[in-house]
Write a protein that holds these residues in place. Structure first.
Motif, short mmCIF file in Angstrom:
data_model
loop_
_atom_site.label_atom_id
_atom_site.label_comp_id
_atom_site.label_asym_id
_atom_site.label_seq_id
_atom_site.Cartn_x
_atom_site.Cartn_y
_atom_site.Cartn_z
N ILE A 150 -2.79 22.55 -18.55
CA ILE A 150 -2.63 22.74 -17.10
C ILE A 150 -2.54 21.39 -16.40
CG2 ILE A 150 -3.78 23.57 -15.01
CD1 ILE A 150 -4.96 25.84 -16.78
N GLY A 151 -3.40 20.45 -16.76
CA GLY A 151 -3.34 19.13 -16.13
C GLY A 151 -2.03 18.43 -16.41
N THR A 152 -1.55 18.54 -17.64
CA THR A 152 -0.31 17.85 -18.01
C THR A 152 0.89 18.46 -17.31
OG1 THR A 152 -1.21 17.25 -20.18
CG2 THR A 152 1.18 17.18 -19.92
N VAL A 153 1.00 19.78 -17.33
CA VAL A 153 2.20 20.38 -16.73
C VAL A 153 2.20 20.22 -15.22
CG1 VAL A 153 2.53 22.00 -18.63
CG2 VAL A 153 1.22 22.73 -16.63
N ARG A 154 1.03 20.22 -14.60
CA ARG A 154 1.02 19.98 -13.16
C ARG A 154 1.50 18.58 -12.83
NH1 ARG A 154 -4.58 23.15 -11.38
NH2 ARG A 154 -3.63 25.22 -11.28
N LEU A 203 6.53 6.27 -23.96
CA LEU A 203 6.89 7.56 -24.52
C LEU A 203 7.53 8.45 -23.47
CD1 LEU A 203 3.56 8.27 -26.46
CD2 LEU A 203 5.60 7.07 -27.29
N ASN A 204 8.43 9.34 -23.92
CA ASN A 204 8.96 10.31 -22.97
C ASN A 204 7.96 11.45 -22.78
OD1 ASN A 204 9.26 12.23 -25.08
ND2 ASN A 204 11.33 11.50 -25.55
N ALA A 205 8.29 12.40 -21.92
CA ALA A 205 7.33 13.44 -21.56
C ALA A 205 6.93 14.28 -22.77
CB ALA A 205 7.92 14.34 -20.46
N ASP A 206 7.90 14.62 -23.62
CA ASP A 206 7.58 15.43 -24.80
C ASP A 206 6.66 14.67 -25.76
OD1 ASP A 206 9.14 17.49 -23.85
OD2 ASP A 206 10.90 16.93 -25.03
N GLN A 207 6.97 13.41 -25.99
CA GLN A 207 6.13 12.60 -26.88
C GLN A 207 4.72 12.43 -26.32
OE1 GLN A 207 8.78 9.22 -26.82
NE2 GLN A 207 9.53 9.62 -28.89
N THR A 208 4.63 12.20 -25.03
CA THR A 208 3.33 12.05 -24.40
C THR A 208 2.51 13.33 -24.53
OG1 THR A 208 4.20 10.44 -22.82
CG2 THR A 208 2.15 11.54 -22.23
N PHE A 209 3.15 14.47 -24.29
CA PHE A 209 2.45 15.75 -24.39
C PHE A 209 1.95 15.99 -25.80
CE2 PHE A 209 2.40 20.30 -25.29
CZ PHE A 209 1.56 20.76 -24.28
N GLU A 210 2.81 15.80 -26.81
CA GLU A 210 2.43 16.08 -28.19
C GLU A 210 1.35 15.12 -28.67
OE1 GLU A 210 3.20 18.62 -29.95
OE2 GLU A 210 4.71 19.46 -28.61
N THR A 211 1.43 13.86 -28.26
CA THR A 211 0.41 12.90 -28.67
C THR A 211 -0.95 13.25 -28.06
OG1 THR A 211 2.06 11.14 -28.87
CG2 THR A 211 -0.23 10.46 -28.68
#
Length: 226
Positions: A150-154, A203-211
């Motif tokens: 939730i924090g990340t997607v917001r 990192l891009n958004a996807d990389q940041t999220f997965e990490t």
């Protein structure tokens, strides 16, 4: 009686038949196009070409409509996988994908648990996949993953909205404020921050999220593994 339990009015031979499903689908289309400000019972009724009072036979308030919209999006989140780690990763990724598809969804998740049938089915799928985790630990584990997502997607959606409102994408924004940061770093007051900006991988958004998700799952594993 909650909206999910309350029966719908009987069908009537009218030019524009209604159902909760049609009402919710129309509301989601409005919200997807123009955000939650575009959603009201009057606007939904206009989209369906019916009078607003007809909707009250199906939905008592805008709050009920929002609950139904959120529950409909939960139907898109079906965690799956072999083992608790895959299930939690699937939960995180599916929730993020749903929020990216329906930006308004990120504004309404969190807080008290959603209790609609699709939200309950989502939680059932998660809990069924966490059989290897002690029951006393399950809810804090799921809450930790939900809080991260939730924090990340917001944050990600706030970035999208900022791009639309300013007309500057991420690279343009960096180009605009880069000289200011360089002048600020040159003062020597922020050495740690300067090192981070200049030397850390971007990192891009996807990389940041997965990490970040790996960090969360690794932390959970350190607590629940034998």
């Amino acid at each position: 009686m909650l909206v999910w339990e309350r029966p719908e009015p009987p069908d009537r031979p009218v030019p524009a038949p209604l159902s909760r499903e049609r009402i919710v689908r129309a509301a989601i289309q409005l919200a997807d196009a123009d955000g939650l400000d575009a959603v009201s019972l009057r606007k939904v009724a206009a989209a369906l070409d019916v009078g607003p009072m007809r909707l009250y036979g199906y939905i008592a308030s805008k709050d009920e409509l929002l609950d139904l919209m959120v529950d409909a999006v939960h139907a898109e989140i079906r965690p799956a996988g072999d083992g608790w780690r895959e299930v939690l990763r699937s939960l995180a990724e599916a929730t993020r994908q749903a929020a990216h598809h329906h930006e308004w969804f990120a504004d309404l998740i969190g807080g008290r648990p959603q209790l609609g049938p699709h939200a309950l089915a989502r939680m059932e799928a998660v809990l069924a996949g966490l059989g290897g985790i002690d029951v006393s630990t399950v809810m804090p584990v799921v809450a930790a993953v939900d809080a991260y997502v939730i924090g990340t997607v917001r944050r990600e959606i706030a970035e999208r909205r900022a791009e639309r409102s300013t007309g500057l994408d991420k690279r343009q924004w960096q180009a605009t404020f880069g000289p200011y940061l360089e002048r600020t770093f040159a003062t020597g007051r922020y050495p740690a921050l300067a090192t981070l900006v200049r030397e850390a991988p971007h990192l891009n958004a996807d990389q940041t999220f997965e990490t970040g998700l790996d960090f969360v799952l690794d932390g959970i594993e350190s607590r629940v593994s034998p």
